[in-house]
Design a protein around this motif. Structure first.
Motif, short mmCIF file in Angstrom:
data_model
loop_
_atom_site.label_atom_id
_atom_site.label_comp_id
_atom_site.label_asym_id
_atom_site.label_seq_id
_atom_site.Cartn_x
_atom_site.Cartn_y
_atom_site.Cartn_z
N PHE A 118 13.80 41.71 30.71
CA PHE A 118 13.92 41.34 29.31
C PHE A 118 13.54 39.88 29.12
O PHE A 118 13.56 39.10 30.07
CB PHE A 118 15.37 41.55 28.81
CG PHE A 118 15.88 42.95 29.02
CD1 PHE A 118 15.29 44.03 28.39
CD2 PHE A 118 16.95 43.19 29.87
CE1 PHE A 118 15.75 45.31 28.60
CE2 PHE A 118 17.43 44.47 30.08
CZ PHE A 118 16.83 45.54 29.44
N SER A 119 13.24 39.53 27.88
CA SER A 119 12.99 38.13 27.55
C SER A 119 14.07 37.66 26.57
O SER A 119 14.65 38.46 25.85
CB SER A 119 11.60 37.96 26.93
OG SER A 119 11.48 38.76 25.75
N MET A 120 14.33 36.37 26.56
CA MET A 120 15.35 35.80 25.68
C MET A 120 14.74 35.39 24.35
O MET A 120 13.81 34.59 24.31
CB MET A 120 16.02 34.59 26.35
CG MET A 120 17.10 33.93 25.51
SD MET A 120 18.54 34.98 25.20
CE MET A 120 19.33 34.94 26.83
N HIS A 121 15.23 35.97 23.26
CA HIS A 121 14.77 35.58 21.93
C HIS A 121 15.43 34.27 21.54
O HIS A 121 16.53 33.94 22.02
CB HIS A 121 15.13 36.68 20.92
CG HIS A 121 14.50 36.48 19.58
ND1 HIS A 121 15.10 35.74 18.58
CD2 HIS A 121 13.33 36.92 19.08
CE1 HIS A 121 14.31 35.73 17.52
NE2 HIS A 121 13.24 36.44 17.78
N ARG A 122 14.79 33.52 20.66
CA ARG A 122 15.32 32.21 20.26
C ARG A 122 16.69 32.33 19.57
O ARG A 122 17.45 31.36 19.53
CB ARG A 122 14.34 31.49 19.34
CG ARG A 122 14.02 32.23 18.06
CD ARG A 122 13.04 31.48 17.17
NE ARG A 122 12.67 32.27 16.01
CZ ARG A 122 13.43 32.44 14.94
NH1 ARG A 122 14.62 31.86 14.87
NH2 ARG A 122 13.03 33.17 13.92
N LEU A 123 17.03 33.51 19.04
CA LEU A 123 18.33 33.69 18.39
C LEU A 123 19.46 33.95 19.39
O LEU A 123 20.62 34.03 19.01
CB LEU A 123 18.26 34.84 17.37
CG LEU A 123 17.36 34.59 16.15
CD1 LEU A 123 17.33 35.82 15.25
CD2 LEU A 123 17.86 33.38 15.35
N GLY A 124 19.09 34.13 20.66
CA GLY A 124 20.12 34.23 21.68
C GLY A 124 20.36 35.60 22.27
O GLY A 124 21.29 35.79 23.06
N MET A 125 19.53 36.59 21.91
CA MET A 125 19.72 37.92 22.49
C MET A 125 18.50 38.31 23.33
O MET A 125 17.41 37.76 23.16
CB MET A 125 19.98 38.98 21.42
CG MET A 125 18.83 39.24 20.49
SD MET A 125 18.67 37.97 19.23
CE MET A 125 17.50 38.74 18.11
N LEU A 126 18.72 39.22 24.26
CA LEU A 126 17.65 39.70 25.11
C LEU A 126 16.84 40.78 24.39
O LEU A 126 17.38 41.57 23.62
CB LEU A 126 18.22 40.28 26.41
CG LEU A 126 18.90 39.27 27.35
CD1 LEU A 126 19.58 40.00 28.50
CD2 LEU A 126 17.91 38.25 27.87
N GLU A 127 15.54 40.78 24.67
CA GLU A 127 14.64 41.77 24.08
C GLU A 127 13.78 42.38 25.19
O GLU A 127 13.48 41.72 26.18
CB GLU A 127 13.69 41.12 23.08
CG GLU A 127 14.31 40.70 21.79
CD GLU A 127 13.23 40.21 20.81
OE1 GLU A 127 13.32 40.57 19.64
OE2 GLU A 127 12.31 39.49 21.24
#
Length: 199
Positions: free
Chosen positions: A100-109
């Motif tokens: 997964f990658s970390m979105h700037r809002l703080g959750m994994l995507e």
């Protein structure tokens, strides 16, 4: 956004973040047992889920259980062009390896360049901050689920997961853009709402 909604968001965010990991694990187990008895879950193949990040009901065991039942698991990814969510299928191996990658809002995507429109899912299991007994849902405030579901009025079935205290006995204000849910599961019970009543 009204002051009432802003105050509710702040209150539930704080309360949710105070839940211990032990309590979270207990709630996760109880909700999974209730979910297994939920007909819409049993009959669904394509299931949208979320990766908990901000004190929501944990989903690890639900995701793992879906894999054991050979259900297709999809996770949300924010489309930067329109700020809608698209749904990316993940395999058991990708999930196990935490690709997964970390979105700037703080959750994994999930790491992908494309995903399905939400209407292609059979069941969408959603997080929330608060919900009332008519299915009015308050989210984190980004509007991602509301914008996405506005284009899918009838499918998928919308199922919220919440802690006991997130179910409000007081009716919440429903704005024209708010997207209600069809059902809710808490560690104590499951609820069904008549979202399409009068439509």
């Amino acid at each position: 956004m009204s002051n009432q909604i802003a105050a509710l968001r702040q209150k539930f965010r704080k309360k949710r973040l105070k839940i211990s990991t032990f309590e979270q694990r207990q709630s996760e187990n109880t909700i999974l047992n209730l979910l297994r008895q939920y007909p819409e879950f049993e009959h669904s193949h394509k299931i949208g889920l979320y990766l908990n990040a901000f004190g929501e009901i944990f989903t690890d065991k639900i995701i793992t259980y879906c894999f054991t039942r050979h259900k297709a698991v999809y996770l949300p990814m924010i489309c930067n062009m329109n700020q809608h969510l698209v749904w990316v299928r993940i395999t058991q191996q990708l999930y196990k390896n935490k690709r997964f990658s970390m979105h700037r809002l703080g959750m994994l995507e999930p790491m992908s360049s494309r995903g399905l429109h939400v209407s292609q899912l059979d069941l969408l299991i959603m997080p929330l901050l608060a919900c009332d007994r008519l299915g009015t849902r308050i989210g984190m405030g980004g509007g991602f689920y509301d914008r996405t579901l506005a284009s899918a009025p009838y499918k998928p079935y919308r199922l919220g997961l919440a802690h006991h205290f997130q179910l409000s006995n007081t009716l919440l204000t429903r704005n024209p853009w708010d997207q209600p849910i069809d059902g809710l599961i808490t560690p104590s019970s499951s609820y069904r709402f008549k979202r399409h009543l009068g439509q």
